[in-house]
Design a protein around this motif. Structure first.
Motif, PDB file in Angstrom:
ATOM      1  N   PHE A 193       1.041   3.616   6.008  1.00 50.16           N
ATOM      2  CA  PHE A 193       0.218   4.826   5.814  1.00 50.16           C
ATOM      3  C   PHE A 193      -0.001   5.557   7.131  1.00 50.16           C
ATOM      4  O   PHE A 193       0.129   6.777   7.198  1.00 50.16           O
ATOM      5  CB  PHE A 193      -1.125   4.474   5.164  1.00 50.16           C
ATOM      6  N   MET A 194      -0.321   4.788   8.183  1.00 49.55           N
ATOM      7  CA  MET A 194      -0.606   5.438   9.460  1.00 49.55           C
ATOM      8  C   MET A 194       0.685   5.918  10.159  1.00 49.55           C
ATOM      9  O   MET A 194       0.610   6.613  11.162  1.00 49.55           O
ATOM     10  CB  MET A 194      -1.412   4.516  10.388  1.00 49.55           C
ATOM     11  N   GLN A 207      -0.152  13.156  10.346  1.00 47.45           N
ATOM     12  CA  GLN A 207      -1.582  13.306  10.060  1.00 47.45           C
ATOM     13  C   GLN A 207      -1.840  14.263   8.908  1.00 47.45           C
ATOM     14  O   GLN A 207      -2.751  14.046   8.103  1.00 47.45           O
ATOM     15  CB  GLN A 207      -2.313  13.749  11.312  1.00 47.45           C
ATOM     16  N   ASN A 208      -1.028  15.306   8.802  1.00 43.34           N
ATOM     17  CA  ASN A 208      -1.177  16.229   7.681  1.00 43.34           C
ATOM     18  C   ASN A 208      -1.078  15.461   6.365  1.00 43.34           C
ATOM     19  O   ASN A 208      -1.905  15.632   5.465  1.00 43.34           O
ATOM     20  CB  ASN A 208      -0.079  17.306   7.750  1.00 43.34           C
ATOM     21  N   LYS A 265      -6.054   3.161   5.917  1.00 43.39           N
ATOM     22  CA  LYS A 265      -5.664   2.936   7.313  1.00 43.39           C
ATOM     23  C   LYS A 265      -4.995   1.577   7.510  1.00 43.39           C
ATOM     24  O   LYS A 265      -4.179   1.399   8.405  1.00 43.39           O
ATOM     25  CB  LYS A 265      -6.901   3.026   8.214  1.00 43.39           C
ATOM     26  N   ARG A 266      -5.396   0.609   6.670  1.00 47.47           N
ATOM     27  CA  ARG A 266      -4.822  -0.737   6.820  1.00 47.47           C
ATOM     28  C   ARG A 266      -3.527  -0.918   6.045  1.00 47.47           C
ATOM     29  O   ARG A 266      -2.832  -1.923   6.216  1.00 47.47           O
ATOM     30  CB  ARG A 266      -5.848  -1.772   6.356  1.00 47.47           C
ATOM     31  N   GLN A 323      -1.401  12.204   5.776  1.00 47.83           N
ATOM     32  CA  GLN A 323      -2.513  11.255   5.592  1.00 47.83           C
ATOM     33  C   GLN A 323      -3.707  11.987   4.982  1.00 47.83           C
ATOM     34  O   GLN A 323      -4.343  11.504   4.049  1.00 47.83           O
ATOM     35  CB  GLN A 323      -2.938  10.655   6.939  1.00 47.83           C
ATOM     36  N   ILE A 324      -3.994  13.168   5.518  1.00 47.40           N
ATOM     37  CA  ILE A 324      -5.141  13.945   5.041  1.00 47.40           C
ATOM     38  C   ILE A 324      -4.907  14.438   3.613  1.00 47.40           C
ATOM     39  O   ILE A 324      -5.784  14.343   2.752  1.00 47.40           O
ATOM     40  CB  ILE A 324      -5.460  15.106   6.010  1.00 47.40           C
TER      41      ILE A 324
END
Lengths: 17, 250
Positions: free
Chosen positions: B84-85, B89-90, B79-80, B92-93
Motif C-alpha cells: 500500500f505504501m 501518495q495520490n 499503512k501496514r 493512497q489518498i
C-alpha cells in the motif's frame, strides 16, 4: 489532492502509531 | 494451482496473507473476544432515553467522533498492508478517501449482535432507536440491515481481514494515477482471499459477498444525510466535528 487532504496526508506520512 | 505446489508465487501469496492478518490484528480497534463477551451488555431504557433526548447536533458530533476513531484504525491498517505504501501518495489518498468508510462498515459486523440487532457504541450495545435524534432513520436502518446481512455470512477474523483489504485496494476507484499498480496489488489480495477460502472450504462465501454497489450506496447515503444536517445546522460541522471527518465527507 494532497492539498485538500492534509490530515490524511499527514497520517499517511507519520510512522506507524 | 497456487496452493498445490510450493512455488515462489505460492510462498509470496502466503506471506501476503500473513501480512494482511497481522495488519488487521494490530489495527482491529476492538478484540473479537471482548466484543463477544459483551454482546448482551445493552443500554438500559433510561440510557437509551438519555441518548434520544440529546440535541441532534450533539448526537451527530458523537457519531462523527466514533466514525473518525474507527477510520484512524483503518488508515493504520492500510499503512501496514504490504504494497500500500509503495503506491503513490495520490493513490493512497484516493483509496482511503473512497474506501475507509466502507471498511468501517465491514468491520462493524464484528461489533453487531444479529440476535437482537444491536451495535457496540460508546461502551455498550445499542439498538437503532438509540440513534433517533440524528434524524436519519433510513440511513441507520440501512446500516443495521447491512450489518445483519454480513453477520449471516459468519465471517472469520481472517475473512474480515482479507475482505476489508480488498474493499480498500480497489483499482476501479476514480482518479487513480497508477491504476495498473493498484490492480496488481488487488489481484494478489484477491488470490490470497481465494486461497484462504479454498483452504478453509469456504469458497461458497464468494457468491454471497455484498456487491460493491451496496457499500457505495451506504456511503453516499451517509454523505447525503451529512449535507442535510449541514443545511439544518450551518456552522456546527466546522466548529465541532473532527477535522479528519470533515476532510473525508464534507
Amino acid at each position: 489532492l494532497q492539498e485538500k487532504h492534509r490530515i490524511l496526508h499527514k497520517l499517511l506520512q507519520n510512522g506507524n502509531s | 494451482g497456487l496452493l498445490e505446489s510450493p512455488t515462489s508465487a505460492g510462498v509470496e501469496i502466503e506471506h501476503l496473507t500473513q501480512n494482511v492478518l497481522k495488519s488487521y490484528r494490530e489495527t482491529c480497534q476492538l478484540r473479537a473476544e471482548d466484543l463477544q463477551l459483551r454482546r448482551w451488555d445493552t443500554f438500559s431504557r433510561e440510557e437509551v432515553c438519555a441518548y434520544q433526548r440529546k440535541p441532534m447536533e450533539e448526537m451527530w458530533q458523537r457519531c462523527a467522533g466514533r466514525i473518525t476513531e474507527a477510520i484512524q484504525y483503518v488508515v493504520e491498517f492500510a499503512k501496514r498492508l504490504r504494497g500500500f505504501m509503495d503506491l503513490c501518495q495520490n493513490d493512497q489518498i484516493v483509496l482511503l478517501k473512497a474506501g475507509a468508510m466502507e471498511v468501517v462498515l465491514v468491520r462493524m459486523c464484528r461489533a453487531f449482535n444479529a440476535d437482537n440487532r444491536t451495535v457496540f457504541f460508546e461502551g455498550k450495545y445499542a439498538g437503532a432507536e438509540l440513534f433517533r435524534s440524528l434524524g436519519c432513520h433510513e440511513l441507520i436502518s440501512s446500516i443495521f440491515d447491512f450489518a445483519q446481512s454480513l453477520c449471516a455470512l459468519h465471517f472469520s477474523e481472517s475473512e474480515v481481514a482479507l475482505f476489508s483489504a480488498l474493499v480498500l485496494v480497489n483499482a476501479n476507484r476514480p482518479w487513480l494515477q497508477d491504476q495498473a499498480k493498484v490492480a496488481r496489488l488487488q489481484g494478489h489480495l484477491d488470490v490470497a482471499f481465494r486461497v484462504l477460502l479454498r483452504r478453509t472450504r469456504r469458497e461458497g462465501l464468494l457468491a454471497r459477498l455484498p456487491p460493491p454497489g451496496r457499500l457505495r450506496a451506504l456511503c453516499s447515503q451517509h454523505v447525503e444525510q451529512l449535507q442535510a444536517f449541514r443545511r439544518l445546522h450551518p456552522g456546527v460541522l466546522h466548529a465541532a466535528f473532527p477535522p479528519l471527518y470533515r476532510e473525508l465527507f464534507a
